[in-house]
Design an enzyme around this catalytic site. Structure first.
Site, PDB file in Angstrom:
ATOM      1  N   GLY A 250       0.618  -1.612  -0.534  1.00 55.40           N
ATOM      2  CA  GLY A 250       0.342  -0.316   0.060  1.00 55.40           C
ATOM      3  C   GLY A 250       1.064   1.490   0.278  1.00 55.40           C
ATOM      4  N   GLU A 289       4.275  -6.448   1.513  1.00 55.98           N
ATOM      5  CA  GLU A 289       3.901  -6.782   0.721  1.00 55.98           C
ATOM      6  C   GLU A 289       3.838  -5.397  -0.488  1.00 55.98           C
ATOM      7  OE1 GLU A 289      -0.702  -8.389   1.068  1.00 55.98           O
ATOM      8  OE2 GLU A 289       0.082 -10.496   2.007  1.00 55.98           O
ATOM      9  N   PRO A 290       4.763  -4.915  -0.527  1.00 55.98           N
ATOM     10  CA  PRO A 290       4.450  -3.956  -1.621  1.00 55.98           C
ATOM     11  C   PRO A 290       4.888  -4.381  -3.174  1.00 55.98           C
ATOM     12  CG  PRO A 290       6.883  -4.087  -0.517  1.00 55.98           C
ATOM     13  CD  PRO A 290       6.103  -5.082   0.024  1.00 55.98           C
ATOM     14  N   ARG A 292       3.283  -1.182  -5.553  1.00 56.54           N
ATOM     15  CA  ARG A 292       3.348  -0.257  -6.508  1.00 56.54           C
ATOM     16  C   ARG A 292       4.846   0.424  -6.176  1.00 56.54           C
ATOM     17  NH1 ARG A 292      -1.187   2.573  -8.028  1.00 56.54           N
ATOM     18  NH2 ARG A 292      -1.589   1.929  -6.511  1.00 56.54           N
ATOM     19  N   ARG A 328      -5.510   3.262 -15.705  1.00 57.27           N
ATOM     20  CA  ARG A 328      -5.711   3.907 -14.315  1.00 57.27           C
ATOM     21  C   ARG A 328      -6.053   5.930 -14.451  1.00 57.27           C
ATOM     22  NH1 ARG A 328      -2.531   5.374 -11.967  1.00 57.27           N
ATOM     23  NH2 ARG A 328      -2.617   4.067  -9.413  1.00 57.27           N
ATOM     24  N   TYR A 332      -9.186   5.328 -11.756  1.00 59.04           N
ATOM     25  CA  TYR A 332      -9.098   6.170 -11.313  1.00 59.04           C
ATOM     26  C   TYR A 332      -8.782   7.573 -11.067  1.00 59.04           C
ATOM     27  CZ  TYR A 332      -7.743   1.356 -10.546  1.00 59.04           C
ATOM     28  OH  TYR A 332      -7.524  -0.648 -10.478  1.00 59.04           O
ATOM     29  N   CYS A 358     -13.086   4.029 -28.375  1.00 60.88           N
ATOM     30  CA  CYS A 358     -14.396   4.908 -29.452  1.00 60.88           C
ATOM     31  C   CYS A 358     -15.189   4.735 -27.234  1.00 60.88           C
ATOM     32  CB  CYS A 358     -15.011   3.889 -30.004  1.00 60.88           C
ATOM     33  SG  CYS A 358     -14.247   3.607 -31.463  1.00 60.88           S
ATOM     34  N   GLU A 359     -14.458   5.158 -26.708  1.00 61.70           N
ATOM     35  CA  GLU A 359     -15.145   6.266 -25.657  1.00 61.70           C
ATOM     36  C   GLU A 359     -13.991   7.288 -25.524  1.00 61.70           C
ATOM     37  OE1 GLU A 359     -15.466   4.045 -22.187  1.00 61.70           O
ATOM     38  OE2 GLU A 359     -15.369   1.198 -23.537  1.00 61.70           O
TER      39      GLU A 359
HETATM   40  N1  LLP Z   1      -1.366  -6.518  -0.906  1.00 61.52           N
HETATM   41  C1  LLP Z   1      -2.653  -6.987  -0.743  1.00 61.52           C
HETATM   42  C2  LLP Z   1      -3.475  -8.171  -0.134  1.00 61.52           C
HETATM   43  C3  LLP Z   1      -3.208  -6.252  -1.944  1.00 61.52           C
HETATM   44  O1  LLP Z   1      -3.884  -6.304  -2.220  1.00 61.52           O
HETATM   45  C4  LLP Z   1      -2.450  -5.336  -2.425  1.00 61.52           C
HETATM   46  C5  LLP Z   1      -3.083  -4.567  -3.984  1.00 61.52           C
HETATM   47  C6  LLP Z   1      -1.418  -5.244  -2.294  1.00 61.52           C
HETATM   48  C7  LLP Z   1      -0.751  -6.304  -1.605  1.00 61.52           C
HETATM   49  C8  LLP Z   1      -0.405  -3.936  -3.453  1.00 61.52           C
HETATM   50  O2  LLP Z   1      -0.389  -2.924  -2.243  1.00 61.52           O
HETATM   51  P1  LLP Z   1       0.686  -1.686  -3.176  1.00 61.52           P
HETATM   52  O3  LLP Z   1       1.804  -1.897  -2.910  1.00 61.52           O
HETATM   53  O4  LLP Z   1       0.324  -2.002  -5.127  1.00 61.52           O
HETATM   54  O5  LLP Z   1      -0.139  -0.348  -2.802  1.00 61.52           O
HETATM   55  N2  LLP Z   1      -5.012  -1.388  -9.548  1.00 61.52           N
HETATM   56  C9  LLP Z   1      -4.626   0.268  -9.054  1.00 61.52           C
HETATM   57  C10 LLP Z   1      -4.065  -0.406  -7.517  1.00 61.52           C
HETATM   58  C11 LLP Z   1      -4.903  -1.740  -7.159  1.00 61.52           C
HETATM   59  C12 LLP Z   1      -4.396  -2.347  -5.742  1.00 61.52           C
HETATM   60  C13 LLP Z   1      -5.247  -3.744  -4.959  1.00 61.52           C
HETATM   61  N3  LLP Z   1      -4.425  -4.288  -4.225  1.00 61.52           N
HETATM   62  C14 LLP Z   1      -4.185   0.863  -9.193  1.00 61.52           C
HETATM   63  O6  LLP Z   1      -4.058   1.018 -10.300  1.00 61.52           O
HETATM   64  O7  LLP Z   1      -4.036   2.153  -8.409  1.00 61.52           O
END
Ligand code: LLP
Length: 429
Positions: A250, A289-290, A292, A328, A332, A358-359
């Protein structure tokens, strides 16, 4: 890897007399020429460097960084991270198959999250010998016990609890409130652990939490971990000693200025500090669990301008990339910086940068002030390494882009561009 290379910002920089944008030592103009567009380009050094930021921030304790495969599941990237000792956070049988293909030796470093696991997916993960199932409901725990019994093996599990912590992010990617579909109410967790501890086929192994994505402040991570640490201490006093706490993913990035590379180390340190403080004497292993934060700024989407047209007062820059390549902005309202590969002189004017789908929702930027752009120019959508290719689709029967991995001055194709035959391959008519 080049140990001397320390990034202070994104790996995309203007270089040479003509100021052409490069990824590390490779010109994006040259890559576009060789591989075509739209093209995803990633810096291997930056991915590794960002992974190592987490490693060093948590060096004082037993930890495992489980890269969230969903952010970018390309096999070469999984392999790159596995070679650095990464574990993986998966959410489907498909992601498990990817990890097993890229780095079978990492199977024991995999955690399996997700609200809807099928019996087949659980079987495959048991067979692979993953580290832990992050279980999101009582019924899933029952299913896990049934499948483990069938194999005659114990399944290690963590309950993913819902800590009821608010995190300031886009509502589609916020997950830590009681009203969300994720996790088990933290108040119900102790009873579920007690019952599970009596089942021969289940091993209470850990506790996990994930409050959402693109969270820029460290504070909510600390609050969530504080709640699960408290629960772990309570369970320990009852004789259920959990081996790990999984703090989820996150941590967000700065999509606007991008130039927060030096800041990146500080951000990770601040995040680690908040978690460390909240672990409150927990002696087991920390999992995170990083996704992004490791890959977003290491990647960009290179696209060629097909046309520039005026409708009324508006100017539209039409690119060969579209929402099917990078969804994205449409999904979002996300901001991605747009930079020309070769800047042109002149006054910046507000334009909409749009794809050919086409949107009306198929846009990358609206009323963005950009220097003059002409058909044939190359533009770069920054910070597209996470949730870019991984969320691409064939909408409008468009073929998915190719991907290139840059390693210093070298580069290699890690996914070929889809062809017409790929588009029709699965259909029966
Ligand atoms: N762990 C779990 C259980 C998750 O659901 C997620 C992301 C992560 C780890 C990794 O999160 P991160 O470190 O990447 O923030 N498609 C969206 C983001 C969806 C995230 C879903 N879960 C976007 O493009 O912003």
């Amino acid at each position: 890897m080049n140990p001397d290379l320390k990034y202070s910002s994104r790996p995309f920089r203007a270089a040479g007399a003509r100021g052409v944008l490069h990824c590390d030592g490779v010109s994006l103009e040259a890559l576009a020429k060789q591989y075509g567009t739209p093209l995803y380009v990633y810096s291997a050094y930056e991915i590794v460097e960002r992974f190592l930021l987490f490693k060093s921030a948590f060096a004082v304790r037993d930890h495992l960084i489980c890269y969230a495969v969903k952010a970018n599941s390309s096999l070469a990237i999984l392999k790159l991270l596995a070679d650095q000792g990464a574990g993986f956070d998966i959410v489907s049988g498909g992601e498990l198959a990817r990890v097993m293909a890229a780095a079978p030796e990492a199977a024991g470093r995999v955690v399996f999250s997700g609200v809807g696991k099928t019996a087949e997916e659980i079987d495959a993960a048991l067979q692979a010998g993953i580290l832990e199932f992050n279980v999101e409901s009582e019924s899933e725990l029952q299913l896990l016990a049934t499948r483990a019994k069938k194999r005659g093996a114990k399944a290690r599990f963590a309950l993913r609890v819902n800590p009821d912590v608010f995190a300031d992010t886009h509502p589609y990617i916020s997950t830590g409130l009681r009203e969300h579909k994720f996790g088990i109410d933290i108040r119900q967790a102790p009873a579920i652990y007690r019952a599970a501890a009596k089942i021969k086929w289940l091993e209470p192994h850990g506790i996990s939490v994930h409050i959402g994505s693109q969270i820029r402040s460290a504070e909510p991570f600390g609050a969530a971990v504080r709640r699960v640490s408290k629960l772990a201490a309570q369970l320990r006093s009852e004789g259920i000693a959990l081996k790990s706490i999984d703090a989820g993913g996150g941590l967000g990035i700065d999509y606007h200025s991008g130039g927060d590379g030096s800041d990146a180390a500080a951000k990770v340190a601040e995040y680690a500090g908040a978690i460390e403080k909240s672990l409150d004497g927990f002696e087991g292993r920390l999992l995170i669990e990083p996704g992004r934060f490791i890959v977003a700024q290491a990647g960009a989407l290179v696209t060629r301008v097909l046309n520039v047209k005026k409708n009324g007062k508006k100017t539209f820059v039409i690119t060969d990339a579209a929402m099917n390549d990078l969804i994205r902005p449409a999904l979002y309202q996300a901001y991605h910086e747009i930079v020309p590969v070769k800047p042109r002189a002149g006054t910046a004017r507000a334009v909409d940068v749009v794809g050919p789908v086409c949107e009306t929702g198929d846009f990358f930027a609206r009323d963005r002030k950009l220097k003059p752009i002409q058909p044939g120019d190359l533009l770069v959508l920054m910070d597209a390494g996470a949730y870019g290719m991984a969320q691409s689709s064939n909408y409008n029967s468009r073929m998915k882009p190719a991907e290139v991995l840059v390693e210093g001055k070298k580069h290699r194709l890690i996914r070929r561009r889809e062809e017409m035959k790929d588009l029709l391959a699965t259909e029966i008519y």
